[in-house]
Design an enzyme around this catalytic site. Structure first.
Site, short mmCIF file in Angstrom:
data_model
loop_
_atom_site.label_atom_id
_atom_site.label_comp_id
_atom_site.label_asym_id
_atom_site.label_seq_id
_atom_site.Cartn_x
_atom_site.Cartn_y
_atom_site.Cartn_z
N GLY A 144 0.83 -1.21 0.00
CA GLY A 144 0.00 0.00 0.00
C GLY A 144 0.86 1.25 0.00
CB ALA B 251 -9.26 -6.21 10.38
CE LYS B 252 -5.58 -1.31 10.22
NZ LYS B 252 -4.43 -1.69 9.35
CE1 TYR C 246 -8.77 0.16 8.94
CE2 TYR C 246 -9.10 1.19 11.08
CZ TYR C 246 -8.35 1.04 9.93
OH TYR C 246 -7.20 1.75 9.76
CB ALA C 247 -12.53 -2.28 15.63
P1 NAP Z 1 -4.48 5.10 1.94
O1 NAP Z 1 -3.98 6.48 1.72
O2 NAP Z 1 -5.89 4.77 1.58
O3 NAP Z 1 -3.48 4.10 1.21
C1 NAP Z 1 -3.70 2.72 1.24
C2 NAP Z 1 -3.04 2.09 0.04
O4 NAP Z 1 -3.25 0.67 0.13
C3 NAP Z 1 -3.66 2.55 -1.30
O5 NAP Z 1 -2.65 2.88 -2.22
C4 NAP Z 1 -4.46 1.33 -1.73
O6 NAP Z 1 -4.58 1.17 -3.14
C5 NAP Z 1 -3.61 0.20 -1.17
N1 NAP Z 1 -4.34 -1.06 -1.11
C6 NAP Z 1 -5.64 -1.25 -0.75
N2 NAP Z 1 -5.98 -2.54 -0.88
C7 NAP Z 1 -4.88 -3.19 -1.31
C8 NAP Z 1 -4.61 -4.53 -1.65
N3 NAP Z 1 -5.56 -5.49 -1.56
N4 NAP Z 1 -3.37 -4.87 -2.09
C9 NAP Z 1 -2.41 -3.91 -2.21
N5 NAP Z 1 -2.61 -2.62 -1.91
C10 NAP Z 1 -3.83 -2.25 -1.47
O7 NAP Z 1 -4.34 4.67 3.47
P2 NAP Z 1 -3.39 5.21 4.65
O8 NAP Z 1 -4.18 6.18 5.44
O9 NAP Z 1 -2.05 5.54 4.15
O10 NAP Z 1 -3.35 3.87 5.55
C11 NAP Z 1 -2.27 2.94 5.50
C12 NAP Z 1 -2.47 1.93 6.62
O11 NAP Z 1 -2.54 2.60 7.88
C13 NAP Z 1 -3.77 1.11 6.52
O12 NAP Z 1 -3.54 -0.19 6.95
C14 NAP Z 1 -4.70 1.84 7.46
O13 NAP Z 1 -5.71 0.98 7.91
C15 NAP Z 1 -3.73 2.22 8.57
N6 NAP Z 1 -4.15 3.34 9.40
C16 NAP Z 1 -4.38 4.58 8.87
C17 NAP Z 1 -4.74 5.62 9.73
C18 NAP Z 1 -4.98 7.02 9.21
O14 NAP Z 1 -5.42 7.87 10.02
N7 NAP Z 1 -4.72 7.33 7.95
C19 NAP Z 1 -4.90 5.39 11.09
C20 NAP Z 1 -4.68 4.11 11.59
C21 NAP Z 1 -4.28 3.09 10.74
P3 NAP Z 1 -5.87 1.75 -3.93
O15 NAP Z 1 -5.78 3.21 -3.80
O16 NAP Z 1 -5.65 1.28 -5.34
O17 NAP Z 1 -7.06 1.18 -3.25
#
Ligand code: NAP
Length: 251
Positions: free
Chosen positions: A13, A155-156, A152-153
């Site tokens: 990702g 899974a996390k 989501y909760a």
């Molecule tokens: P993001 O900006 O939505 O980026 C996630 C990336 O993962 C996107 O490029 C997406 O691709 C890719 N992805 C989704 N499904 C996938 C798959 N099956 N195989 C490969 N790549 C995939 O998210 P982010 O905010 O950076 O979050 C990154 C991680 O941190 C996640 O696990 C999220 O749950 C966790 N997190 C985020 C926050 C927050 O506040 N942002 C807080 C706690 C935890 P597409 O765009 O093509 O879908």
């Protein structure tokens, strides 16, 4: 000399958001980085933006075994190994329990949990053989419970149990497994949540900043700093832990 000179870091990702922030940090500190993301073109574009040497963009779906196996074959073939794995790919499908569909549930479990499982299984073959590896799984403060995020909760929090178990199984082989649980981080994921709640993005960020004692939102660089520490040899006595990087929001 960078902390990750000669290392290969695989980050899922990583075409944007937290993953891209971490890819940038690992590259700055000398790693060759495999940017894994669903869209091959986006992954390649992100890899091309990273500082320093040889990086690789790989299109793969982390929830699909053949796709993960093909990705590892390419990464090991082109970058020469795997030393660091960060399972960061993620999605949300938020809904209150009574409205949540089977698809909302399955998709979130597949990407976060099955994705981390498949990626770790593929990586450990190389890591066990070389008696060296650093695995970082991305959890969330939502693991502690968050309205509208039963899938989501679950899974996390599952990621945290998975991390503790891998630490017990893999640490004797020189592989540290830890998790990072971010709080509110400015990315497209949180901007999309604002849109879904019909809130102005700035207003939504301010609301979340007010919610923690540090009184600011987090940025991908905040997670990257923690990830770089956990992936470094300075953290070799730390395994099975979940580090909350949330400005104190869960205190
Ligand atoms: P993001 O900006 O939505 O980026 C996630 C990336 O993962 C996107 O490029 C997406 O691709 C890719 N992805 C989704 N499904 C996938 C798959 N099956 N195989 C490969 N790549 C995939 O998210 P982010 O905010 O950076 O979050 C990154 C991680 O941190 C996640 O696990 C999220 O749950 C966790 N997190 C985020 C926050 C927050 O506040 N942002 C807080 C706690 C935890 P597409 O765009 O093509 O879908």
């Amino acid at each position: 000399m960078g902390r990750f000179d000669g290392r290969v870091a695989v980050i899922t990702g990583a075409a944007r958001g937290i993953g891209f922030g971490c890819a940038t940090r690992f590259a700055e500190e000398g790693a060759r980085v495999a940017v894994v993301d669903l869209d091959e073109a986006a992954a390649a574009e992100a890899a091309a933006k990273l500082p320093g040497g040889q990086h690789l963009g790989v299109g793969a779906n982390v929830a699909d075994r053949p796709s993960v196996e093909a990705a590892f074959e390419r990464i090991v073939g082109e970058l020469g190994g795997v030393h660091i794995l960060m399972n960061n790919a993620g999605i949300t499908r938020d809904n209150l329990l009574f409205k949540m569909t089977d698809d909302d549930w399955d998709l979130v479990m597949d990407v976060h949990l099955k994705g981390a499982f498949l990626m770790c299984q593929a990586a450990q073959k190389h890591m066990v053989e070389q008696k060296y590896g650093k695995i970082i799984n991305v959890s969330s403060t939502s693991a502690l419970g968050n309205r509208g995020q039963a899938n989501y909760a679950a899974a996390k929090m599952g990621i945290q149990g998975f991390t503790r178990t891998l630490a017990k199984e893999l640490s004797p082989f020189g592989i540290n497994t830890n998790a990072i649980a971010p709080g509110f981080i400015v990315t497209e994921m949180t901007d999309q949540t604002a849109a879904r709640l019909k809130m102005d993005v700035e207003e939504f960020r301010k609301l979340n900043a007010d919610h923690n004692p540090v009184k600011r939102v987090g940025y991908p660089e905040d997670i990257a700093a923690a990830a770089a520490f956990l992936a470094s040899d300075e953290a070799s006595y730390i395994t099975g832990q979940t580090l909350y990087v949330d400005g104190g929001a869960t205190l």
